[in-house]
Design a protein around this motif. Structure first.
Motif, mmCIF file in Angstrom:
data_model
loop_
_atom_site.group_PDB
_atom_site.id
_atom_site.type_symbol
_atom_site.label_atom_id
_atom_site.label_comp_id
_atom_site.label_asym_id
_atom_site.label_seq_id
_atom_site.Cartn_x
_atom_site.Cartn_y
_atom_site.Cartn_z
ATOM 1 N N GLU A 64 0.847 -1.203 0.000
ATOM 2 C CA GLU A 64 0.000 0.000 0.000
ATOM 3 C C GLU A 64 0.878 1.248 0.000
ATOM 4 O OE1 GLU A 64 -3.757 1.898 2.512
ATOM 5 O OE2 GLU A 64 -2.905 -0.036 3.068
ATOM 6 N N ALA A 65 0.568 2.159 -0.903
ATOM 7 C CA ALA A 65 1.368 3.380 -1.020
ATOM 8 C C ALA A 65 1.272 4.212 0.259
ATOM 9 C CB ALA A 65 0.905 4.202 -2.206
ATOM 10 N N SER A 66 2.424 4.682 0.723
ATOM 11 C CA SER A 66 2.450 5.514 1.923
ATOM 12 C C SER A 66 2.381 6.999 1.582
ATOM 13 C CB SER A 66 3.725 5.239 2.727
ATOM 14 O OG SER A 66 4.883 5.538 1.953
ATOM 15 N N ARG A 67 2.953 7.382 0.391
ATOM 16 C CA ARG A 67 2.980 8.791 0.005
ATOM 17 C C ARG A 67 2.885 8.894 -1.508
ATOM 18 N NH1 ARG A 67 8.222 11.276 2.940
ATOM 19 N NH2 ARG A 67 7.158 13.274 2.604
ATOM 20 N N ALA A 68 2.443 10.063 -1.982
ATOM 21 C CA ALA A 68 2.340 10.304 -3.429
ATOM 22 C C ALA A 68 2.948 11.669 -3.744
ATOM 23 C CB ALA A 68 0.889 10.263 -3.871
ATOM 24 N N PHE A 69 3.578 11.765 -4.924
ATOM 25 C CA PHE A 69 4.227 13.010 -5.333
ATOM 26 C C PHE A 69 3.928 13.317 -6.798
ATOM 27 C CE2 PHE A 69 6.675 11.609 -1.738
ATOM 28 C CZ PHE A 69 7.040 12.776 -1.071
ATOM 29 N N VAL A 290 3.790 15.590 -16.194
ATOM 30 C CA VAL A 290 4.048 15.407 -14.767
ATOM 31 C C VAL A 290 3.924 13.924 -14.436
ATOM 32 C CG1 VAL A 290 3.406 16.051 -12.420
ATOM 33 C CG2 VAL A 290 3.031 17.672 -14.292
ATOM 34 N N SER A 291 4.896 13.393 -13.743
ATOM 35 C CA SER A 291 4.830 12.007 -13.283
ATOM 36 C C SER A 291 4.124 11.938 -11.934
ATOM 37 C CB SER A 291 6.230 11.410 -13.108
ATOM 38 O OG SER A 291 6.923 11.302 -14.321
ATOM 39 N N VAL A 292 3.308 10.909 -11.762
ATOM 40 C CA VAL A 292 2.829 10.566 -10.427
ATOM 41 C C VAL A 292 3.773 9.495 -9.900
ATOM 42 C CG1 VAL A 292 1.206 8.784 -11.255
ATOM 43 C CG2 VAL A 292 0.877 9.834 -9.009
ATOM 44 N N VAL A 293 4.195 9.642 -8.661
ATOM 45 C CA VAL A 293 5.096 8.680 -8.029
ATOM 46 C C VAL A 293 4.470 8.223 -6.720
ATOM 47 C CG1 VAL A 293 7.399 8.261 -7.102
ATOM 48 C CG2 VAL A 293 7.107 9.819 -9.029
ATOM 49 N N LEU A 294 4.257 6.931 -6.584
ATOM 50 C CA LEU A 294 3.773 6.352 -5.336
ATOM 51 C C LEU A 294 4.924 5.636 -4.656
ATOM 52 C CD1 LEU A 294 0.361 4.749 -6.422
ATOM 53 C CD2 LEU A 294 0.785 7.061 -5.560
ATOM 54 N N LEU A 295 5.112 5.925 -3.372
ATOM 55 C CA LEU A 295 6.138 5.251 -2.592
ATOM 56 C C LEU A 295 5.467 4.090 -1.857
ATOM 57 C CD1 LEU A 295 8.042 8.318 -1.040
ATOM 58 C CD2 LEU A 295 8.134 7.398 -3.364
ATOM 59 N N ASN A 296 5.849 2.854 -2.237
ATOM 60 C CA ASN A 296 5.132 1.678 -1.740
ATOM 61 C C ASN A 296 5.892 0.876 -0.695
ATOM 62 O OD1 ASN A 296 3.235 2.315 -3.803
ATOM 63 N ND2 ASN A 296 4.388 1.096 -5.274
ATOM 64 N N THR A 297 7.218 1.003 -0.664
ATOM 65 C CA THR A 297 8.033 0.228 0.274
ATOM 66 C C THR A 297 9.151 1.107 0.831
ATOM 67 O OG1 THR A 297 9.643 -0.515 -1.387
ATOM 68 C CG2 THR A 297 7.648 -1.864 -1.120
ATOM 69 N N LYS A 298 9.847 0.588 1.820
ATOM 70 C CA LYS A 298 11.002 1.304 2.374
ATOM 71 C C LYS A 298 12.070 1.506 1.303
ATOM 72 C CE LYS A 298 9.558 1.656 6.643
ATOM 73 N NZ LYS A 298 9.209 3.006 7.223
ATOM 74 N N ALA A 299 12.241 0.504 0.433
ATOM 75 C CA ALA A 299 13.223 0.637 -0.646
ATOM 76 C C ALA A 299 12.823 1.746 -1.599
ATOM 77 C CB ALA A 299 13.353 -0.690 -1.403
ATOM 78 N N GLY A 300 11.521 1.862 -1.870
ATOM 79 C CA GLY A 300 11.032 2.929 -2.733
ATOM 80 C C GLY A 300 11.234 4.297 -2.104
ATOM 81 N N GLU A 301 10.977 4.394 -0.814
ATOM 82 C CA GLU A 301 11.166 5.664 -0.107
ATOM 83 C C GLU A 301 12.639 6.076 -0.135
ATOM 84 O OE1 GLU A 301 9.622 5.125 3.826
ATOM 85 O OE2 GLU A 301 7.580 4.732 3.116
ATOM 86 N N ALA A 302 13.536 5.111 0.080
ATOM 87 C CA ALA A 302 14.971 5.413 0.074
ATOM 88 C C ALA A 302 15.434 5.841 -1.314
ATOM 89 C CB ALA A 302 15.758 4.184 0.538
ATOM 90 N N ALA A 303 14.920 5.177 -2.344
ATOM 91 C CA ALA A 303 15.308 5.525 -3.718
ATOM 92 C C ALA A 303 14.853 6.934 -4.063
ATOM 93 C CB ALA A 303 14.710 4.519 -4.701
ATOM 94 N N GLU A 315 4.528 17.072 -2.742
ATOM 95 C CA GLU A 315 3.737 15.966 -2.188
ATOM 96 C C GLU A 315 2.250 16.240 -2.378
ATOM 97 O OE1 GLU A 315 3.585 12.847 1.521
ATOM 98 O OE2 GLU A 315 4.905 14.605 1.654
ATOM 99 N N ARG A 316 1.550 15.210 -2.797
ATOM 100 C CA ARG A 316 0.107 15.249 -2.987
ATOM 101 C C ARG A 316 -0.500 14.104 -2.178
ATOM 102 N NH1 ARG A 316 -1.053 20.012 -5.169
ATOM 103 N NH2 ARG A 316 -2.938 19.189 -6.144
ATOM 104 N N THR A 317 -1.795 14.031 -2.110
ATOM 105 C CA THR A 317 -2.403 12.933 -1.372
ATOM 106 C C THR A 317 -2.460 11.682 -2.246
ATOM 107 O OG1 THR A 317 -4.672 13.417 -2.062
ATOM 108 C CG2 THR A 317 -3.840 14.586 -0.116
ATOM 109 N N VAL A 318 -2.359 10.531 -1.618
ATOM 110 C CA VAL A 318 -2.513 9.272 -2.346
ATOM 111 C C VAL A 318 -3.907 9.211 -2.965
ATOM 112 C CG1 VAL A 318 -2.593 6.754 -2.109
ATOM 113 C CG2 VAL A 318 -0.837 8.065 -0.893
ATOM 114 N N GLU A 319 -4.892 9.752 -2.262
ATOM 115 C CA GLU A 319 -6.269 9.749 -2.757
ATOM 116 C C GLU A 319 -6.395 10.504 -4.083
ATOM 117 O OE1 GLU A 319 -6.125 8.659 1.339
ATOM 118 O OE2 GLU A 319 -5.366 10.483 0.358
#
Length: 389
Positions: A64-69, A290-303, A315-319
């Motif tokens: 589950e995505a934690s953040r969206a950009f 514009v790209s939407v980027v969802l951060l789904n894991t710790k590895a994704g957040e670090a990248a 940062e935007r809402t996942v919704e």
């Protein structure tokens, strides 16, 4: 073993082919060109590794995505050459500069068509840029990526959600040096229909390139290694492109895709940020993509954290991200004439079958083209839209 999974669940990810210890599995085309596994019974030792690795039998873990950009590359050349904001291009460049390797769908034709390629040089990174509205041939990419991972190389693997699920299942374990990126996918048409559409075959296109989007919008172009265009048509003037947009000939699994949801198989999810700013203001120009980027894991957040200085991001809402992308909510619905196309194609061929099934869509696009040429009609349409508000 007669089959690996139920036909309607097969995504053509080729995990079965990559895992087979005897090489008895190849990918063969169905009646309209979708790849499915074919088992050579004489070589099969009934180890059942193919069934065990198949995501069609057991869905891999989703995140589950934690953040969206909302994102785009600060490198203008990189941004302008990408389909949306260039996030994948930034990830590719950073991986290669760190001595890693990147796997993704190449725009260059081989003798078999369009497929996943292994890139380890920065000068080849452009091959992975841009959208390819086709099912990419995976080939032995999973096995090659595994070899790179075991050798300690940093690996970035980009693909559709079903391809990422296939890779995860094939590897069977986590690797700290692996980053996987899934793309928000509308559905995949078979390459065979593209070749029928343009009247050229893969061996005639070898070394050439394909493009579906560019500065001039949605435009299908086939380019030779050098020289003039082999084929060019705007989205609404090309039968294959219209059929893609209207979901006429996707895989059966696409219409019930288990990955068309907010929970994703990749560390990161990338796509176009449709609907950006419609309900929550976005105070920046978006015409360049514009790209939407969802951060789904710790590895994704670090990248993502490691490349923030190469990006414009907000940062935007996942919704909001989910609301603007219907394929983060549900699978694409089939065209009303999908089954008719499958029935017509073998005898009638692509042109006749597509024209028969897309009659209403073709008429609509022709009417819109005429309206766009008429200033008075455009003014009338604008007034009607204003009255509806």
């Amino acid at each position: 073993m007669q089959s690996i999974c139920e036909t309607q669940n097969c995504t053509g990810c080729a995990a079965c082919m990559n895992i087979c210890p005897t090489g008895c599995i190849t990918m063969a085309e169905d009646v309209i060109g979708h790849p499915f596994p074919r088992i050579e019974a004489a070589k099969c030792v009934d180890c059942k590794k193919c069934a065990k690795v198949c995501p069609g039998n057991s869905l891999p873990g989703l995140h589950e995505a934690s953040r969206a950009f909302a994102v785009w590359s600060l490198d203008e050349k990189e941004h302008s050459s990408s389909s949306s904001g260039g996030m994948a291009a930034v990830l590719t460049r950073e991986t290669l500069e760190a001595g890693g390797v990147v796997y993704g769908c190449s725009s260059r034709f081989t003798g078999e068509g369009i497929g996943h390629a292994r890139i380890d040089r920065s000068e080849e990174a452009w091959l992975l840029c841009g959208s390819k509205y086709l099912q990419s041939h995976i080939g032995d990419s999973y096995k090659r990526a595994q070899a790179d991972l075991k050798a300690g190389r940093k690996v970035l693997f980009i693909g559709t959600p079903c391809q990422i699920a296939g890779l995860r299942a094939f590897l069977g374990r986590a690797y700290e040096n692996l980053l996987v990126v899934d793309l928000i996918c509308h559905g995949v048409p078979p390459q065979k229909l593209l070749f029928d559409d343009i009247g050229l075959q893969p061996d005639q296109l070898e070394g050439g390139y394909i493009s579906f989007r560019g500065p001039d919008g949605y435009f299908l172009k086939i380019l030779p290694p050098e020289g003039q265009l082999l084929y060019a048509a705007q989205e609404r003037d090309d039968l294959f492109y219209i059929g893609f947009g209207k979901a006429l000939f996707f895989r059966q699994s696409c219409y019930s895709c288990p990955y068309a949801r907010a929970e994703r198989p990749g560390d990161l999810t990338l796509g176009d940020f449709w609907g950006l700013g419609e309900k929550i203001p976005f105070a920046h120009r978006t015409e360049n993509g514009v790209s939407v980027v969802l951060l789904n894991t710790k590895a994704g957040e670090a990248a993502f954290a490691s490349i923030r200085d190469k990006l414009f991001f907000e940062e935007r809402t996942v919704e909001e991200a989910v609301a603007g992308n219907w394929n983060l909510q549900h699978p694409t619905l089939p065209h009303e004439k999908t089954e008719r196309f499958r029935a017509l194609y073998p005898a009638a061929g692509f042109q006749k079958a597509a024209k028969s099934c897309l009659k209403k869509n073709i008429r609509k696009y022709r009417l819109l083209k005429q309206i766009q040429k008429c200033p008075a009609a455009l003014r009338l349409v604008s007034r009607l839209k204003a009255l509806r508000r």
